[in-house]
Design an enzyme around this catalytic site. Structure first.
Site, PDB file in Angstrom:
ATOM      1  CB  SER B 173      -0.917  -0.038   1.227  1.00  0.00           C
ATOM      2  OG  SER B 173      -1.935   0.900   1.101  1.00  0.00           O
ATOM      3  CG  ASP B 337      -6.249  -3.959  -3.288  1.00  0.00           C
ATOM      4  OD1 ASP B 337      -7.079  -3.056  -3.082  1.00  0.00           O
ATOM      5  OD2 ASP B 337      -5.039  -3.829  -3.067  1.00  0.00           O
ATOM      6  CG  HIS B 370      -5.642  -2.343   0.265  1.00  0.00           C
ATOM      7  ND1 HIS B 370      -4.715  -2.298  -0.740  1.00  0.00           N
ATOM      8  CD2 HIS B 370      -5.191  -1.507   1.227  1.00  0.00           C
ATOM      9  CE1 HIS B 370      -3.749  -1.463  -0.399  1.00  0.00           C
ATOM     10  NE2 HIS B 370      -4.008  -0.969   0.791  1.00  0.00           N
TER      11      HIS B 370
END
Lengths: 219, 397
Positions: B173, B337, B370
């Site tokens: 991320s 995600d 995610h």
């Protein structure tokens, strides 16, 4: 947004493993030491691993099946998860010394385009496929009237990943039309113990697997 | 018909009994101050002094070439693995599944470093730190900072630690953005980059979610234009921001699997507007625990840093951004995600390949959305271990 590439259905790839690995020694012989190699449809990376060990190649692979990609990566290979044809579009001309299409051509939607692209990005392209004119296949169709299931075409018609069939003669004809340089032709048959035996006489009838080494025309 | 041929063995799997724990870990801090130590930020402002909190696991070898830098995501911190050993019910570091002896980031082989990023609220100078000029928390007087600035500070930390070159930089991320920026900003220092569940630029959809989170904080009266005492945070706003954020980290499938439509009381509707469904209770729990450990102003700044991350805009074209990179990349995305969709990772892969870099890519199947990169239960660990192994072999050959 581009399409998510998915395989048409779950294929039990282990079933074609003897066929897929049969030509590995011949392929290794056609790859120069320390060459830059791209294996299109590299599966779990067995061939690339062998090429690395025996030829010290700089390896790249492309594979669509997520679990096979994960296996390649966990074995320390450089592989991307992508559609074969699309993966070639990002590559420059002659980015590779050798491009391998081992037993994958018949499962692709546009084999001619794939071959053309492979010849663009690689100096040498190694293509292998099961020979559909092999006598056992001929006889299964002729005498049983059924779609053939053999050691080299091990799937029933409704589960096969192949969407094409080709014979040695067909491929030679294509090379002629396209005026591709055929550097090497190699034909084998698998014996009962699944060992490859070279075939030189009447390969279109007697060989169950074919391997062609095509070379880029030098201008 | 053919017989089934035995597949060649992959990396040996580690049996649970063999898993050894890290020694108790300790957080360290270092302060860069004085002339020549000023940090020049992309916003044009400067910081001096700057304190960084970091942790390390494993040992740096004699050649100093086995260091792996771990970059954390929005709500993470320097405590990436192991236990401090201070409390009985202590939770391990946020990436303990990956870092430790015999694990993917094997501390028997690698020297793993994780630092709290610039502008963080857990030991590194940020909006909640005391401004030496006023004696009060910086609040909104803190300068804006970017992912590039974070990398700049990490670079200083490595210099302080005496590490000339990293074997790899890895992160998910926001941490993945840092990994990308590392390979771009300091190509000579990175032997391999592993950006996970990330993107070369935040999508408008993700920026939109960040904005809703920020608005939630800023509309809390307790926020008071950023001038709140550190023990009286704008809790409601921050909790709401986290709840919104957390929804985007999960997936439809994982929520369905975890909560279905179950009611808290186990029976059915209680005709009230307070928590009735289990999924609601979960979000409230996530929000509340976040408030206890995160600073509201920091949330405003860090989401802004993510919004501003755009390699294409910064370098003209995405492939231009990577044209100076030299290291192999391992890009990992997850199928469910939707905040950083795999399509964005494929764009990354494409750009990296266009400039002729050695790129590996895997879109790992997971229903966890995610957040999957933080959770066990898929092959990310094996894939990372294989890549690190390859980097080590490349470095030694």
């Amino acid at each position: 947004m581009k399409a998510q590439y998915v395989l048409p259905h779950q294929v039990d790839w282990s079933r074609s493993l003897p066929r897929d690995r049969a030509l590995d020694p011949s392929i290794v012989n056609l790859v120069p030491h320390r060459a830059k190699v791209l294996d299109l449809g590299c599966g779990n990376g067995d061939l690339l691993l062998r090429l690395k060990a025996e030829r010290g190649v700089d390896e790249r692979g492309v594979e669509l099946e997520p679990s096979a990609v994960a296996e390649c990566l966990s074995r320390g290979l450089s592989v991307i998860q992508a559609d074969l044809e699309e993966s070639l579009l990002d590559l420059r001309e002659e980015s590779f010394d050798v491009v391998v299409l081992n037993q994958v051509l018949l499962a692709t939607a546009r084999p001619l385009q794939l071959l053309t692209e492979a010849l663009r990005v690689g100096r040498r392209v190694l293509v292998s496929f099961p020979n559909f004119a092999y006598w056992r296949i001929r006889s299964q169709i002729l005498f049983r009237g059924r779609m053939p299931v053999t050691l080299t075409l091990p799937y029933l018609w409704y589960e096969t990943p192949n969407i094409r069939s080709a014979s040695v003669k067909d491929f030679r004809a294509l090379c002629e039309i396209k005026q591709w340089d055929v550097h090497t032709e190699l034909f084998v048959n698998l014996d009962r113990l699944e060992r490859p035996r070279p075939i030189t006489l009447w390969p279109n009838l007697r060989a169950s697997l074919a391997l062609f080494a095509l070379e880029r025309k030098t201008r | 018909m053919s017989q089934l041929v035995k597949r060649p063995e992959t990396l040996p799997k580690i049996q649970p009994s063999e898993v050894r724990r890290l020694e108790p870990v300790r957080a360290h801090t270092v302060t860069f101050e004085g002339p020549g130590e000023t940090l020049h930020l992309e916003s044009g402002q400067t910081l001096n002094p700057v304190t960084v909190t970091y942790e390390t696991y494993g040992r740096l070898n004699e050649q100093r070439d086995n260091a792996v830098l771990v970059c954390h995501a929005l709500s993470g911190d320097a405590h990436a693995a192991g236990y401090y050993g201070l409390e009985k019910d202590e939770k391990p570091g946020w990436w303990d599944t990956l870092i430790g002896p015999g694990k993917s980031l094997d501390t028997d082989k690698y020297f793993v470093i994780c630092s709290n990023f610039l502008g963080g609220c857990k030991g590194t100078t940020g909006p909640s730190s005391i401004d030496p000029a006023t004696g009060k928390p910086f609040g909104l007087d803190f300068p804006f900072y970017t992912v590039k600035d974070m990398v700049q500070l990490q670079r200083r930390l490595l210099k302080y630690l005496g590490i000339p070159r990293l074997l790899a930089v890895i992160g998910g991320s926001l941490g993945g953005m840092q990994a990308l920026q590392w390979a771009i900003s300091f190509p000579e220092m990175v032997r391999g980059a592993i950006p996970i569940a990330t993107t070369a630029r935040l999508s408008p959809q993700a920026i939109a979610f960040n904005e809703v989170g920020r608005q939630a904080i800023m509309s809390d009266p307790a926020w008071n234009d950023g001038n709140y005492p550190l023990d009286a945070q704008p809790e409601r706003g921050l909790r709401l921001a986290r709840m919104i954020g957390h929804i985007t980290y999960l997936s439809e499938q994982s929520m369905l699997r975890k909560f279905s439509r179950r009611y808290i009381n186990g029976k059915g509707r209680s005709f009230c507007l307070t928590k009735d469904f289990q999924v609601e209770s979960y979000l409230h729990h996530q929000g509340s625990s976040f408030v206890r450990r995160f600073d509201a102003n920091t949330y405003l700044y860090i989401t802004r840093a993510m919004d501003y991350f755009d390699l294409e805009a910064a370098y003209g074209r995405l492939s231009t951004a990577f044209s100076g990179c030299r290291c192999p990349f391992l890009v990992i995305s997850f199928t469910t995600d939707w905040l950083f969709p795999s399509e964005q990772s494929r764009e990354l892969v494409q750009a990296l390949r266009r400039v002729g870099l050695d790129v590996s890519y895997c879109n790992i199947e997971s229903d966890q959305g995610h957040d999957a990169f933080l959770l066990p239960g898929h092959r990310m660990g094996d894939v990372v271990a294989g890549f690190l192994d390859r980097l080590t072999r490349m470095a030694s050959s």
